[in-house]
Design an enzyme around this catalytic site. Structure first.
Site, PDB file in Angstrom:
ATOM      1  N   PHE A 100       0.859  -1.186   0.000  1.00  0.00           N
ATOM      2  CA  PHE A 100       0.000   0.000   0.000  1.00  0.00           C
ATOM      3  C   PHE A 100       0.887   1.225   0.000  1.00  0.00           C
ATOM      4  CE2 PHE A 100      -2.497   3.421   1.879  1.00  0.00           C
ATOM      5  CZ  PHE A 100      -3.655   3.333   1.130  1.00  0.00           C
TER       6      PHE A 100
ATOM      7  N   LYS B 262       3.009  10.181   8.173  1.00  0.00           N
ATOM      8  CA  LYS B 262       2.312   9.722   9.383  1.00  0.00           C
ATOM      9  C   LYS B 262       2.920  10.303  10.667  1.00  0.00           C
ATOM     10  CE  LYS B 262       0.081   5.436   7.810  1.00  0.00           C
ATOM     11  NZ  LYS B 262      -1.335   5.665   8.048  1.00  0.00           N
TER      12      LYS B 262
ATOM     13  N   ASP C  58       9.330   2.633   1.254  1.00  0.00           N
ATOM     14  CA  ASP C  58       8.171   3.372   1.767  1.00  0.00           C
ATOM     15  C   ASP C  58       8.104   3.102   3.267  1.00  0.00           C
ATOM     16  OD1 ASP C  58       5.705   4.158   2.691  1.00  0.00           O
ATOM     17  OD2 ASP C  58       4.593   3.491   0.923  1.00  0.00           O
TER      18      ASP C  58
HETATM   19  C1  LIG Z   1       3.112   2.295   3.769  1.00  0.00           C
HETATM   20  C2  LIG Z   1       2.197   3.435   3.462  1.00  0.00           C
HETATM   21  N1  LIG Z   1       2.480   4.251   2.434  1.00  0.00           N
HETATM   22  C3  LIG Z   1       1.700   5.295   2.132  1.00  0.00           C
HETATM   23  C4  LIG Z   1       0.554   5.565   2.852  1.00  0.00           C
HETATM   24  C5  LIG Z   1      -0.299   6.730   2.472  1.00  0.00           C
HETATM   25  O1  LIG Z   1      -0.139   7.764   3.394  1.00  0.00           O
HETATM   26  P1  LIG Z   1      -1.176   8.990   3.409  1.00  0.00           P
HETATM   27  O2  LIG Z   1      -2.500   8.435   3.817  1.00  0.00           O
HETATM   28  O3  LIG Z   1      -0.594   9.942   4.403  1.00  0.00           O
HETATM   29  O4  LIG Z   1      -1.220   9.542   2.036  1.00  0.00           O
HETATM   30  C6  LIG Z   1       0.215   4.736   3.924  1.00  0.00           C
HETATM   31  C7  LIG Z   1      -1.027   4.982   4.689  1.00  0.00           C
HETATM   32  O5  LIG Z   1      -1.551   4.126   5.361  1.00  0.00           O
HETATM   33  C8  LIG Z   1       1.048   3.645   4.241  1.00  0.00           C
HETATM   34  O6  LIG Z   1       0.770   2.816   5.259  1.00  0.00           O
END
Ligand SMILES: Cc1ncc(COP(=O)(O)O)c(C=O)c1O
Length: 402
Positions: A137, A251, A222
């Protein structure tokens, strides 16, 4: 003022969320109170965001002090908090350079665009392919849902950008079969978060790093969910000793104030030259001042060690709960990102456990249909851990007897 109700949400909000029935109005540390004054223990941390709990005095101080000085400039000017924060990040990571934005998806957009542009400038337009993993994700923008490895988030939004492929996670042979000299970048979560709290194996991350080097492809980690101390390391890559070329963080970076960052080595940073990318709010002084306060606390002596101790406390309690009730087939994760996977009798029912926990005064999360996820504050007091787990066990007992 008339009281806001949950029903009003359905009247005025786009229905892409279905929030719970209580409306929280106040938080302090790892406790939250709703409109009725009912108190909850927070094991959800606003989806791994509130790394220092709610209303931490140092963050309130940073926000209010900066709030009285300067809120916004845009990137036509720089500002002191942004530079201080970038310095703090580069001092504590592999990275030499930082790009600020406002969310995880935006950080990944920047990383993926940089991955492609770097290949374009150094090799040519044919080297544009991006490899991602199934179940990953990476956010909800069109590029990040396309790169993410869960088809449901793309459905109905096609056509999506091309040149993206997905391989099974933790499968080095599959990565080896897919990667080529046309690969611009590989993007991975060191621990898949939304996909079910699945840590990468050591051999996998080392192997992917090697494959990227052999094919002159960039490695993007990520760490939007795993970053900022969540795993007991400032970033999870530090636990593995495998460095990426680009890393994304958001986050917990603002402890609840919106901020994201794409960080990278000097070698690749230059490919995002003047005018190639941007964000009006990126590097906002308020966000950066709060984020610096977050990082100052998390990098202080002993804080990350305590994350590991608290992690063991929760995992040991979950093992005990499982000995009694036999509901989990696996308890995994790193630091305070913990997943308890339900056994086959309870497959698909993670949401029921989270719902039952809320009834007992405990906020929790799922990570996919089969995994109950714990992402509490990194400084949650032991007493709140114990009380939260007692409430969780009560919820389990009620569910088992219903
Ligand atoms: C691993 C990862 N990348 C990207 C995101 C997306 O982040 P945002 O909701 O701040 O755009 C998330 C959100 O849960 C995530 O867990």
């Amino acid at each position: 003022m008339t009281k806001i109700t949950r029903a009003q949400f359905d009247d005025v909000m786009v229905p892409n969320y279905v929030p719970g029935k209580v409306i929280p109005v106040k938080g302090e540390g790892s406790r939250i109170w709703d409109q009725e004054g009912r108190e909850y223990i927070d094991f959800a941390g606003g989806i791994a965001v509130s790394a220092l709990g709610h209303a931490h005095p140092a963050l309130v101080e940073a926000l209010t002090t900066q709030g009285q000085k300067l809120w916004h400039l845009s990137n036509v000017m720089t500002n002191e908090p942004a530079i201080e924060l970038a310095q703090k990040i580069t001092d504590n990571t592999f990275a030499d350079k930082v790009f600020f934005c406002n969310s995880g998806a935006e950080a990944n957009e920047a990383a993926l665009k940089l991955g492609r542009r770097h290949a374009f400038l150094n090799t040519g337009p044919d080297k544009h392919e991006i490899i991602s993993t199934l179940q990953s994700f990476h956010g909800r923008t069109l590029f990040t849902v396309s790169v993410g490895g869960q088809a449901k988030y793309k459905e109905g939004f096609e056509p999506t950008p091309g040149g993206i492929s997905h391989v099974p996670y933790n499968d080095l042979a599959a990565m080896k079969a897919q990667i080529s000299d046309r690969t611009a970048a590989v993007i991975l979560e060191p621990i898949q978060g939304e996909g079910g709290i699945t840590p990468a194996t050591q051999e996998y991350l080392e192997g992917v790093r090697k494959l990227c080097d052999e094919h002159d492809a960039l490695l993007i980690f990520d760490e939007v969910q795993t970053g900022v101390g969540r795993t007991g390391h400032l970033y999870a890559y530090q636990a593995y000793g495998v460095e990426p070329d680009i890393l994304t963080t958001a986050k917990a970076l603002g402890g609840g104030f919106p901020i994201g960052a794409m960080i990278c080595t000097d070698k690749v940073a230059g490919s995002l030259a003047f005018g190639t990318h941007g964000s009006t709010y990126g590097g906002n002084p308020l966000a950066c001042a709060v984020s610096l306060a977050v990082l100052n606390i998390i990098t202080a002596d002993g804080v990350l060690d305590e994350v590991v101790v608290k992690s063991e406390r929760i995992k040991a309690a979950l093992v005990k709960i499982n000995e009694k009730h036999g509901i989990f087939k696996d308890i995994r994760g790193m630091g305070l990102l913990i997943g308890a996977e339900l056994n086959d009798d309870w497959a698909g029912k993670a949401k029921d456990f989270v719902g039952a926990a809320l009834e007992e005064g405990l906020m929790m999360l799922v990570a996919g249909p089969n995994v109950v996820r714990f992402a509490p504050s990194l400084i949650i007091p032991d007493a709140d851990i114990d009380e939260g787990l007692a409430r969780f066990e009560k919820a389990i007992e009620k569910l088992l007897n219903s």
